[in-house]
Scaffold this motif. Sequence first.
Motif, short mmCIF file in Angstrom:
data_model
loop_
_atom_site.label_atom_id
_atom_site.label_comp_id
_atom_site.label_asym_id
_atom_site.label_seq_id
_atom_site.Cartn_x
_atom_site.Cartn_y
_atom_site.Cartn_z
N LEU A 192 -2.55 -12.55 -0.80
CA LEU A 192 -3.10 -11.45 -0.01
C LEU A 192 -2.39 -10.14 -0.32
O LEU A 192 -3.03 -9.08 -0.40
CB LEU A 192 -3.03 -11.77 1.48
CG LEU A 192 -3.93 -12.92 1.95
CD1 LEU A 192 -3.65 -13.25 3.41
CD2 LEU A 192 -5.39 -12.58 1.74
N GLU A 193 -1.10 -10.19 -0.50
CA GLU A 193 -0.34 -8.98 -0.86
C GLU A 193 -0.79 -8.46 -2.23
O GLU A 193 -0.96 -7.25 -2.41
CB GLU A 193 1.16 -9.26 -0.86
CG GLU A 193 1.77 -9.35 0.52
CD GLU A 193 1.69 -8.02 1.27
OE1 GLU A 193 1.86 -6.94 0.67
OE2 GLU A 193 1.44 -8.08 2.49
N ASP A 194 -0.99 -9.38 -3.19
CA ASP A 194 -1.45 -8.97 -4.53
C ASP A 194 -2.83 -8.31 -4.45
O ASP A 194 -3.08 -7.29 -5.08
CB ASP A 194 -1.51 -10.17 -5.48
CG ASP A 194 -0.13 -10.68 -5.87
OD1 ASP A 194 0.86 -9.94 -5.64
OD2 ASP A 194 -0.05 -11.80 -6.39
N LEU A 195 -3.72 -8.90 -3.66
CA LEU A 195 -5.06 -8.33 -3.50
C LEU A 195 -5.00 -6.96 -2.85
O LEU A 195 -5.73 -6.04 -3.25
CB LEU A 195 -5.94 -9.27 -2.67
CG LEU A 195 -6.37 -10.57 -3.35
CD1 LEU A 195 -7.08 -11.49 -2.35
CD2 LEU A 195 -7.27 -10.28 -4.54
N LYS A 196 -4.12 -6.81 -1.89
CA LYS A 196 -3.97 -5.52 -1.21
C LYS A 196 -3.45 -4.47 -2.19
O LYS A 196 -3.93 -3.33 -2.20
CB LYS A 196 -3.02 -5.69 -0.02
CG LYS A 196 -2.97 -4.53 0.92
CD LYS A 196 -2.09 -4.87 2.10
CE LYS A 196 -2.07 -3.77 3.11
NZ LYS A 196 -1.22 -4.11 4.27
N GLU A 197 -2.50 -4.84 -3.03
CA GLU A 197 -1.97 -3.91 -4.02
C GLU A 197 -3.05 -3.51 -5.03
O GLU A 197 -3.17 -2.33 -5.39
CB GLU A 197 -0.78 -4.54 -4.76
CG GLU A 197 0.50 -4.53 -3.98
CD GLU A 197 1.65 -5.16 -4.76
OE1 GLU A 197 1.65 -5.09 -6.01
OE2 GLU A 197 2.54 -5.70 -4.09
N GLN A 198 -3.84 -4.49 -5.46
CA GLN A 198 -4.93 -4.20 -6.40
C GLN A 198 -5.95 -3.24 -5.78
O GLN A 198 -6.40 -2.30 -6.44
CB GLN A 198 -5.63 -5.47 -6.83
CG GLN A 198 -4.85 -6.34 -7.77
CD GLN A 198 -5.55 -7.65 -8.08
OE1 GLN A 198 -6.66 -7.90 -7.63
NE2 GLN A 198 -4.89 -8.49 -8.86
N GLU A 199 -6.26 -3.47 -4.53
CA GLU A 199 -7.20 -2.61 -3.83
C GLU A 199 -6.66 -1.19 -3.73
O GLU A 199 -7.39 -0.21 -3.94
CB GLU A 199 -7.48 -3.20 -2.44
CG GLU A 199 -8.56 -2.46 -1.66
CD GLU A 199 -8.79 -3.10 -0.30
OE1 GLU A 199 -8.39 -2.49 0.70
OE2 GLU A 199 -9.36 -4.20 -0.27
N ASN A 200 -5.39 -1.06 -3.41
CA ASN A 200 -4.76 0.26 -3.30
C ASN A 200 -4.74 0.97 -4.66
O ASN A 200 -4.94 2.17 -4.73
CB ASN A 200 -3.36 0.15 -2.73
CG ASN A 200 -3.37 -0.17 -1.24
OD1 ASN A 200 -4.35 0.06 -0.54
ND2 ASN A 200 -2.27 -0.73 -0.75
N GLN A 201 -4.48 0.23 -5.73
CA GLN A 201 -4.46 0.82 -7.08
C GLN A 201 -5.84 1.29 -7.50
O GLN A 201 -5.98 2.30 -8.16
CB GLN A 201 -3.91 -0.18 -8.09
CG GLN A 201 -2.43 -0.41 -7.95
CD GLN A 201 -1.92 -1.50 -8.88
OE1 GLN A 201 -2.67 -2.13 -9.61
NE2 GLN A 201 -0.60 -1.71 -8.86
N GLU A 202 -6.87 0.54 -7.11
CA GLU A 202 -8.23 0.92 -7.46
C GLU A 202 -8.66 2.19 -6.71
O GLU A 202 -9.47 2.95 -7.20
CB GLU A 202 -9.20 -0.23 -7.16
CG GLU A 202 -9.04 -1.40 -8.12
CD GLU A 202 -9.86 -2.61 -7.71
OE1 GLU A 202 -10.62 -2.54 -6.72
OE2 GLU A 202 -9.74 -3.65 -8.38
N LYS A 203 -8.13 2.39 -5.52
CA LYS A 203 -8.46 3.58 -4.74
C LYS A 203 -7.80 4.83 -5.31
O LYS A 203 -8.29 5.93 -5.16
CB LYS A 203 -8.03 3.41 -3.27
CG LYS A 203 -8.92 2.47 -2.49
CD LYS A 203 -8.43 2.37 -1.07
CE LYS A 203 -9.28 1.42 -0.26
NZ LYS A 203 -8.81 1.29 1.12
N ASP A 204 -6.64 4.66 -5.94
CA ASP A 204 -5.89 5.80 -6.46
C ASP A 204 -6.46 6.31 -7.73
O ASP A 204 -7.17 6.32 -8.45
CB ASP A 204 -4.41 5.44 -6.71
CG ASP A 204 -3.69 5.17 -5.40
OD1 ASP A 204 -4.14 5.68 -4.36
OD2 ASP A 204 -2.67 4.47 -5.44
#
Length: 115
Positions: free
Chosen positions: A103-115
């Motif tokens: 879940l942490e990895d998915l959250k980081e990926q989501e944040n990176q895609e938003k940036d």
Amino acid sequence: MARAATTSDAFNAVAEPRRREILDALAGGERPVNDLVDLLDLAQPHVSRHLRVLRAVGVVDVRGEGRQRLYRLNPQALKPIHDWVAGYRHLWEERLDALEDVLEDLKEQENQEKD
């Protein structure tokens, strides 16, 4: 191999789903048998039969109060079940930790895609 009697130990006694429902009801405090009958929507003889099994292994105690019999949970009698399940706790903790990592990895990926 013959099946163990339901009155041989707490494991066998609580294997029956209706008995577990009775234990769940009694976890909230003492109840007369009629409350359990209404709650479980079972005939009184069936509830009494289940209570007899639970009493035989010590999981449920009873006391008289006037004309009523009040049943209550004896949690100490469930300790062997608790101890057995506790042996598997590390498996659940490992799986939950792994899930948290995913879940942490998915959250980081989501944040990176938003940036």
